[in-house]
Design a protein around this motif. Sequence first.
Motif, PDB file in Angstrom:
ATOM      1  N   ASP A 169       0.120 -10.661 -12.331  1.00 14.29           N
ATOM      2  CA  ASP A 169      -1.045 -10.044 -12.925  1.00 14.29           C
ATOM      3  C   ASP A 169      -2.253 -10.323 -12.133  1.00 14.29           C
ATOM      4  OD1 ASP A 169       0.305  -9.464 -15.232  1.00 14.29           O
ATOM      5  OD2 ASP A 169      -0.268 -11.231 -16.445  1.00 14.29           O
ATOM      6  N   PRO A 170      -3.060  -9.084 -12.067  1.00 14.15           N
ATOM      7  CA  PRO A 170      -2.947  -8.167 -12.795  1.00 14.15           C
ATOM      8  C   PRO A 170      -2.116  -6.767 -12.010  1.00 14.15           C
ATOM      9  CG  PRO A 170      -4.901  -7.908 -11.177  1.00 14.15           C
ATOM     10  CD  PRO A 170      -4.327  -9.297 -10.966  1.00 14.15           C
ATOM     11  N   TYR A 171      -1.319  -7.316 -11.188  1.00 11.84           N
ATOM     12  CA  TYR A 171      -0.450  -6.365 -10.686  1.00 11.84           C
ATOM     13  C   TYR A 171       0.941  -6.332 -11.404  1.00 11.84           C
ATOM     14  CZ  TYR A 171      -3.948  -6.695  -6.868  1.00 11.84           C
ATOM     15  OH  TYR A 171      -5.154  -6.871  -6.230  1.00 11.84           O
ATOM     16  N   ASP A 172       1.745  -5.262 -11.041  1.00 12.32           N
ATOM     17  CA  ASP A 172       2.867  -5.215 -11.822  1.00 12.32           C
ATOM     18  C   ASP A 172       4.091  -5.094 -10.882  1.00 12.32           C
ATOM     19  OD1 ASP A 172       2.516  -2.538 -11.256  1.00 12.32           O
ATOM     20  OD2 ASP A 172       2.544  -1.758 -13.503  1.00 12.32           O
ATOM     21  N   GLY A 173       3.980  -4.937  -9.854  1.00 16.76           N
ATOM     22  CA  GLY A 173       5.091  -4.607  -8.834  1.00 16.76           C
ATOM     23  C   GLY A 173       5.228  -3.349  -8.572  1.00 16.76           C
ATOM     24  N   GLU A 174       4.761  -2.407  -9.181  1.00 18.40           N
ATOM     25  CA  GLU A 174       5.099  -1.011  -9.500  1.00 18.40           C
ATOM     26  C   GLU A 174       4.282  -0.135  -8.324  1.00 18.40           C
ATOM     27  OE1 GLU A 174       7.917   0.482 -11.682  1.00 18.40           O
ATOM     28  OE2 GLU A 174       7.994  -1.709 -10.810  1.00 18.40           O
ATOM     29  N   SER A 175       3.309  -0.422  -8.037  1.00 21.14           N
ATOM     30  CA  SER A 175       2.600   0.528  -6.982  1.00 21.14           C
ATOM     31  C   SER A 175       2.282  -0.433  -5.626  1.00 21.14           C
ATOM     32  CB  SER A 175       1.311   0.834  -7.729  1.00 21.14           C
ATOM     33  OG  SER A 175       0.340  -0.105  -7.943  1.00 21.14           O
ATOM     34  N   LEU A 176       2.274   0.443  -4.520  1.00 24.84           N
ATOM     35  CA  LEU A 176       1.741  -0.163  -3.289  1.00 24.84           C
ATOM     36  C   LEU A 176       0.273  -0.399  -3.053  1.00 24.84           C
ATOM     37  CD1 LEU A 176       2.917  -0.720  -0.567  1.00 24.84           C
ATOM     38  CD2 LEU A 176       2.471   1.657   0.289  1.00 24.84           C
ATOM     39  N   ARG A 177       0.073  -1.698  -2.674  1.00 24.67           N
ATOM     40  CA  ARG A 177      -1.173  -2.128  -2.412  1.00 24.67           C
ATOM     41  C   ARG A 177      -1.454  -2.561  -1.050  1.00 24.67           C
ATOM     42  NH1 ARG A 177      -4.524  -2.070  -7.284  1.00 24.67           N
ATOM     43  NH2 ARG A 177      -3.223  -1.525  -8.905  1.00 24.67           N
ATOM     44  N   TYR A 178      -2.818  -3.163  -0.643  1.00 27.42           N
ATOM     45  CA  TYR A 178      -2.900  -3.104   0.569  1.00 27.42           C
ATOM     46  C   TYR A 178      -4.365  -3.926   0.676  1.00 27.42           C
ATOM     47  CZ  TYR A 178      -6.676   0.377   1.603  1.00 27.42           C
ATOM     48  OH  TYR A 178      -7.894   1.165   1.798  1.00 27.42           O
ATOM     49  N   CYS A 179      -4.367  -4.674   1.848  1.00 26.90           N
ATOM     50  CA  CYS A 179      -5.759  -5.245   2.367  1.00 26.90           C
ATOM     51  C   CYS A 179      -6.051  -4.711   3.768  1.00 26.90           C
ATOM     52  CB  CYS A 179      -5.711  -6.605   2.218  1.00 26.90           C
ATOM     53  SG  CYS A 179      -5.589  -7.446   0.496  1.00 26.90           S
ATOM     54  N   GLU A 180      -7.135  -4.946   4.263  1.00 26.57           N
ATOM     55  CA  GLU A 180      -7.408  -4.373   5.394  1.00 26.57           C
ATOM     56  C   GLU A 180      -8.547  -5.293   6.178  1.00 26.57           C
ATOM     57  OE1 GLU A 180      -7.623   0.051   7.584  1.00 26.57           O
ATOM     58  OE2 GLU A 180      -8.510  -0.519   5.844  1.00 26.57           O
ATOM     59  N   GLY A 181      -8.439  -5.495   7.478  1.00 23.36           N
ATOM     60  CA  GLY A 181      -9.036  -6.116   8.176  1.00 23.36           C
ATOM     61  C   GLY A 181      -8.856  -6.363   9.864  1.00 23.36           C
ATOM     62  N   ASP A 182      -9.633  -7.055  10.547  1.00 26.64           N
ATOM     63  CA  ASP A 182      -9.209  -7.344  11.862  1.00 26.64           C
ATOM     64  C   ASP A 182      -8.182  -8.158  12.327  1.00 26.64           C
ATOM     65  OD1 ASP A 182     -11.178  -5.360  12.672  1.00 26.64           O
ATOM     66  OD2 ASP A 182     -12.659  -6.678  13.007  1.00 26.64           O
ATOM     67  N   THR A 183      -7.267  -7.930  12.865  1.00 29.79           N
ATOM     68  CA  THR A 183      -6.354  -9.069  13.208  1.00 29.79           C
ATOM     69  C   THR A 183      -6.691 -10.413  13.938  1.00 29.79           C
ATOM     70  OG1 THR A 183      -4.767  -7.110  13.998  1.00 29.79           O
ATOM     71  CG2 THR A 183      -4.009  -9.266  14.613  1.00 29.79           C
ATOM     72  N   ASP A 184      -6.469 -11.305  13.479  1.00 28.18           N
ATOM     73  CA  ASP A 184      -6.759 -12.573  13.876  1.00 28.18           C
ATOM     74  C   ASP A 184      -5.651 -13.735  13.957  1.00 28.18           C
ATOM     75  OD1 ASP A 184      -8.462 -14.994  14.366  1.00 28.18           O
ATOM     76  OD2 ASP A 184      -9.419 -15.169  12.461  1.00 28.18           O
ATOM     77  N   VAL A 185      -5.374 -14.161  15.092  1.00 26.82           N
ATOM     78  CA  VAL A 185      -4.242 -15.083  15.190  1.00 26.82           C
ATOM     79  C   VAL A 185      -4.847 -16.493  15.304  1.00 26.82           C
ATOM     80  CG1 VAL A 185      -2.504 -16.008  16.559  1.00 26.82           C
ATOM     81  CG2 VAL A 185      -3.162 -13.588  16.692  1.00 26.82           C
ATOM     82  N   LEU A 186      -4.206 -17.356  14.298  1.00 23.92           N
ATOM     83  CA  LEU A 186      -4.489 -18.864  14.143  1.00 23.92           C
ATOM     84  C   LEU A 186      -4.325 -19.513  15.197  1.00 23.92           C
ATOM     85  CD1 LEU A 186      -3.391 -19.064  10.379  1.00 23.92           C
ATOM     86  CD2 LEU A 186      -5.778 -19.194  11.287  1.00 23.92           C
ATOM     87  N   GLY A 187      -5.205 -20.300  15.645  1.00 24.62           N
ATOM     88  CA  GLY A 187      -5.101 -21.131  16.892  1.00 24.62           C
ATOM     89  C   GLY A 187      -5.130 -22.678  16.601  1.00 24.62           C
ATOM     90  N   PRO A 188      -4.717 -23.469  17.371  1.00 21.46           N
ATOM     91  CA  PRO A 188      -4.636 -25.006  17.157  1.00 21.46           C
ATOM     92  C   PRO A 188      -6.200 -25.252  16.594  1.00 21.46           C
ATOM     93  CG  PRO A 188      -3.748 -24.658  19.184  1.00 21.46           C
ATOM     94  CD  PRO A 188      -4.372 -23.283  18.845  1.00 21.46           C
ATOM     95  N   GLY A 189      -6.236 -26.197  15.469  1.00 17.74           N
ATOM     96  CA  GLY A 189      -7.511 -26.402  15.007  1.00 17.74           C
ATOM     97  C   GLY A 189      -7.846 -25.462  13.892  1.00 17.74           C
ATOM     98  N   GLU A 190      -7.543 -24.504  13.911  1.00 23.65           N
ATOM     99  CA  GLU A 190      -7.869 -23.561  12.718  1.00 23.65           C
ATOM    100  C   GLU A 190      -6.956 -23.572  11.457  1.00 23.65           C
ATOM    101  OE1 GLU A 190      -9.779 -19.771  15.004  1.00 23.65           O
ATOM    102  OE2 GLU A 190      -7.860 -19.911  15.232  1.00 23.65           O
TER     103      GLU A 190
END
Length: 259
Positions: A169-190
Amino acid sequence: MKTPLLSILAAVSLAGLSAPPAAVAAERWDGGTVATVGKIIWDAGGGRLGLCSGAVVDAPNGSVVATAAHCARTRENPDPPREAWFVPGYDHDDDSYREDGWRIASWHTPEGWDVTRETVEVLPHDYAFLTLAKKDGRTVQEAWGANRLVFEPVAEGRRVAVLGYPAVDPYDGESLRYCEGDTDVLGPGEAQEPNVGGLVLDDCDLTAGSSGGPWIQDFSADGQSGTVVAVMSVGSADGHVVGRPFPEEARELFAAAGG
């Protein structure tokens, strides 16, 4: 420093999903579905369905889906589901998943995904490939297309869309959802050690059911595909999600699934 990210988005039945995090809501995908992205469904017993997400990736046999290892095996369920299906372009109809989907013929998880160990110890190996059986003589790639798959290192600072079928909730698994942003790779200390090397996206509330969903760069609406750089692995309660990229050693696993 980024928030430590350790709470797994487990591949669980609908009856066992946790409460949603307080974060920015994931949007519906424009156009409703993506041909090369779909839902993994299996009978979890007791009238429940197991749910995950995945994406078709270009392979010699035309029958490979990339997803998360915890969709295949967990400490509670160390063996993959005996019968499961991948439904590309899924859109609102759990009842017909056997008819609409491609049956999963085999599950391929890395040796490092050892479910007898604590989850946080094996998170760097939370990726998997599925080999699908043909349907009516056709591969899933022939019928629906495929995404390009890349291995580490992943280019940073480029736009990435994270797609999946969240079922809390509030999603039901029946529809495709997405988030968007810039690619960020986690480094040591982050981040805490298990998530170093993973991709992070903030302000995203994709929840259980979106596990294994693709992190896609360079998406093309015309081809209904892009470049899969990672799969959904873990999330925190305050709207951070981590994708697991494919290390060099994943090439052999991919070859086994796609040969």
